[in-house]
Scaffold this motif. Structure first.
Motif, PDB file in Angstrom:
ATOM      1  N   LYS A  20      21.155 -87.761  76.677  1.00 43.71           N
ATOM      2  CA  LYS A  20      21.574 -86.377  76.896  1.00 43.71           C
ATOM      3  C   LYS A  20      22.171 -86.200  78.292  1.00 43.71           C
ATOM      4  O   LYS A  20      23.205 -85.543  78.464  1.00 43.71           O
ATOM      5  CB  LYS A  20      20.385 -85.431  76.704  1.00 43.71           C
ATOM      6  CG  LYS A  20      19.946 -85.270  75.260  1.00 43.71           C
ATOM      7  CD  LYS A  20      18.753 -84.338  75.146  1.00 43.71           C
ATOM      8  CE  LYS A  20      18.323 -84.162  73.699  1.00 43.71           C
ATOM      9  NZ  LYS A  20      17.118 -83.295  73.585  1.00 43.71           N
ATOM     10  N   LYS A  21      21.512 -86.789  79.287  1.00 47.34           N
ATOM     11  CA  LYS A  21      22.015 -86.655  80.656  1.00 47.34           C
ATOM     12  C   LYS A  21      23.367 -87.349  80.811  1.00 47.34           C
ATOM     13  O   LYS A  21      24.255 -86.835  81.504  1.00 47.34           O
ATOM     14  CB  LYS A  21      21.014 -87.240  81.647  1.00 47.34           C
ATOM     15  CG  LYS A  21      21.448 -87.074  83.105  1.00 47.34           C
ATOM     16  CD  LYS A  21      20.412 -87.598  84.083  1.00 47.34           C
ATOM     17  CE  LYS A  21      20.828 -87.322  85.523  1.00 47.34           C
ATOM     18  NZ  LYS A  21      22.099 -87.980  85.884  1.00 47.34           N
ATOM     19  N   TYR A  22      23.537 -88.495  80.161  1.00 45.25           N
ATOM     20  CA  TYR A  22      24.815 -89.196  80.295  1.00 45.25           C
ATOM     21  C   TYR A  22      25.940 -88.411  79.630  1.00 45.25           C
ATOM     22  O   TYR A  22      27.065 -88.377  80.130  1.00 45.25           O
ATOM     23  CB  TYR A  22      24.720 -90.607  79.708  1.00 45.25           C
ATOM     24  CG  TYR A  22      25.705 -91.572  80.338  1.00 45.25           C
ATOM     25  CD1 TYR A  22      25.856 -91.636  81.718  1.00 45.25           C
ATOM     26  CD2 TYR A  22      26.476 -92.424  79.569  1.00 45.25           C
ATOM     27  CE1 TYR A  22      26.748 -92.518  82.311  1.00 45.25           C
ATOM     28  CE2 TYR A  22      27.377 -93.314  80.146  1.00 45.25           C
ATOM     29  CZ  TYR A  22      27.503 -93.349  81.525  1.00 45.25           C
ATOM     30  OH  TYR A  22      28.403 -94.212  82.108  1.00 45.25           O
ATOM     31  N   PRO A  46      26.486 -94.870  86.174  1.00 49.71           N
ATOM     32  CA  PRO A  46      25.598 -95.608  85.281  1.00 49.71           C
ATOM     33  C   PRO A  46      24.722 -94.670  84.460  1.00 49.71           C
ATOM     34  O   PRO A  46      24.567 -93.487  84.790  1.00 49.71           O
ATOM     35  CB  PRO A  46      24.752 -96.436  86.254  1.00 49.71           C
ATOM     36  CG  PRO A  46      24.707 -95.603  87.497  1.00 49.71           C
ATOM     37  CD  PRO A  46      26.020 -94.867  87.564  1.00 49.71           C
ATOM     38  N   VAL A  47      24.155 -95.201  83.391  1.00 54.06           N
ATOM     39  CA  VAL A  47      23.165 -94.464  82.607  1.00 54.06           C
ATOM     40  C   VAL A  47      21.861 -94.436  83.397  1.00 54.06           C
ATOM     41  O   VAL A  47      21.433 -95.463  83.942  1.00 54.06           O
ATOM     42  CB  VAL A  47      22.939 -95.135  81.239  1.00 54.06           C
ATOM     43  CG1 VAL A  47      21.895 -94.374  80.431  1.00 54.06           C
ATOM     44  CG2 VAL A  47      24.249 -95.236  80.468  1.00 54.06           C
ATOM     45  N   ASP A  48      21.218 -93.275  83.453  1.00 52.95           N
ATOM     46  CA  ASP A  48      19.949 -93.155  84.175  1.00 52.95           C
ATOM     47  C   ASP A  48      18.811 -93.638  83.276  1.00 52.95           C
ATOM     48  O   ASP A  48      18.197 -92.864  82.551  1.00 52.95           O
ATOM     49  CB  ASP A  48      19.717 -91.708  84.602  1.00 52.95           C
ATOM     50  CG  ASP A  48      18.474 -91.554  85.478  1.00 52.95           C
ATOM     51  OD1 ASP A  48      17.741 -92.561  85.661  1.00 52.95           O
ATOM     52  OD2 ASP A  48      18.216 -90.441  85.962  1.00 52.95           O
ATOM     53  N   THR A  49      18.557 -94.923  83.343  1.00 53.02           N
ATOM     54  CA  THR A  49      17.549 -95.520  82.468  1.00 53.02           C
ATOM     55  C   THR A  49      16.129 -95.364  82.993  1.00 53.02           C
ATOM     56  O   THR A  49      15.185 -95.904  82.410  1.00 53.02           O
ATOM     57  CB  THR A  49      17.855 -97.016  82.245  1.00 53.02           C
ATOM     58  OG1 THR A  49      18.094 -97.632  83.521  1.00 53.02           O
ATOM     59  CG2 THR A  49      19.068 -97.185  81.360  1.00 53.02           C
ATOM     60  N   SER A  50      15.954 -94.613  84.081  1.00 50.17           N
ATOM     61  CA  SER A  50      14.595 -94.266  84.504  1.00 50.17           C
ATOM     62  C   SER A  50      14.016 -93.182  83.595  1.00 50.17           C
ATOM     63  O   SER A  50      12.801 -92.958  83.570  1.00 50.17           O
ATOM     64  CB  SER A  50      14.584 -93.796  85.959  1.00 50.17           C
ATOM     65  OG  SER A  50      15.262 -92.547  86.094  1.00 50.17           O
ATOM     66  N   LEU A  51      14.894 -92.523  82.851  1.00 44.00           N
ATOM     67  CA  LEU A  51      14.473 -91.496  81.884  1.00 44.00           C
ATOM     68  C   LEU A  51      14.135 -92.140  80.551  1.00 44.00           C
ATOM     69  O   LEU A  51      14.477 -93.297  80.299  1.00 44.00           O
ATOM     70  CB  LEU A  51      15.604 -90.473  81.687  1.00 44.00           C
ATOM     71  CG  LEU A  51      16.115 -89.769  82.939  1.00 44.00           C
ATOM     72  CD1 LEU A  51      17.346 -88.928  82.593  1.00 44.00           C
ATOM     73  CD2 LEU A  51      15.026 -88.909  83.558  1.00 44.00           C
TER      74      LEU A  51
END
Length: 242
Positions: A116-118, A104-109
């Motif tokens: 960028k992380k994804y 999943p996309v880290d939507t805590s960022l």
């Protein structure tokens, strides 16, 4: 490009579910695994529920499937608007999949860092070779957007095969999306579209002159892969040639 037209919603969903099974099987035979980028929305939810049903769940080696997300809303993974949460409830949990199979996309960022992380996560999965998903599932909005490639947004002109954040002025929200170049590297791309309300958008994207600012889904043209549309009669009703 191949256009598949079915009589009704149930036939469309079954048609795409069978296609999903076919591509999964061929990918696993070819290279031992199947990478798929999921779409959000109501229509895909019904597809995921069908794939997890007794009709289809035993037709795929699910332990060899890896799940990504073509786009995501800028909300926490526990939010009802989350594409990840929808897929988790409709498909991932019913199949009792390992968390290691889901990306999943880290939507805590913040949106920029999440994008960028994804991009890094995806590139890491493909271990330094060109990112090439086995299958990307897409929907189509009545404004001709797909993934989170919305009309008149800067990401439409992004030439990188990456993930980017997108701010929607009319909604005052961020989304995170795969860029068109990244989607276009896939082996297979499939649109799931049904209902009379999508007929005009389908016509614009498939048959109108190129105008990506107004019809962003026209950007989806795989470099070397296969593009298929799964439509019902209503969604295809304004096409001149079916």
């Amino acid at each position: 490009m191949k256009i598949n037209v079915f009589n009704n919603e149930d036939e469309v969903l079954n048609g795409l579910a069978n296609y999903f099974v076919e591509i999964a099987a061929s990918s696993i035979v070819s290279h031992g695994q199947f990478s798929v980028a999921l779409s959000g929305g109501t229509s895909p939810k019904k597809l995921y529920e069908l794939l997890a049903s007794p009709l289809f769940k035993n037709k795929i080696e699910w332990n060899k499937v890896h799940f990504f997300f073509g786009d995501e809303r800028n909300v926490l993974q526990t939010d009802p608007q989350s594409n990840y949460l929808m897929a988790k409830k409709a498909l991932l949990e019913p199949l009792d999949l390992s968390y290691k199979q889901v990306f999943p996309v880290d939507t805590s960022l913040n949106p920029e860092d999440a994008a960028k992380k994804y991009t890094i996560d995806i590139n890491h999965y493909f271990a330094g070779v060109d990112v090439c998903f086995d299958l990307v599932l897409l929907g189509l909005g009545d404004n001709s957007h797909t993934a989170s490639l919305f009309p008149h947004t800067p990401v439409l002109h992004d030439k990188t095969a990456s993930v980017k954040e997108v701010f929607l002025d009319d909604q005052q929200v961020y989304r995170i999306t795969m860029t068109a170049p990244l989607i276009n590297q896939a082996h297979h791309i499939a649109y799931l579209v049904y209902g009379k309300g999508k007929a005009e958008a389908v016509h614009h994207v498939i048959e109108d002159e190129k105008d990506i600012e107004n019809y962003p889904a026209q950007l989806i043209k795989p470099q070397n892969g296969d593009l298929q549309w799964f439509l019902d009669i209503d969604a295809a009703s304004l096409l001149k040639s079916k």
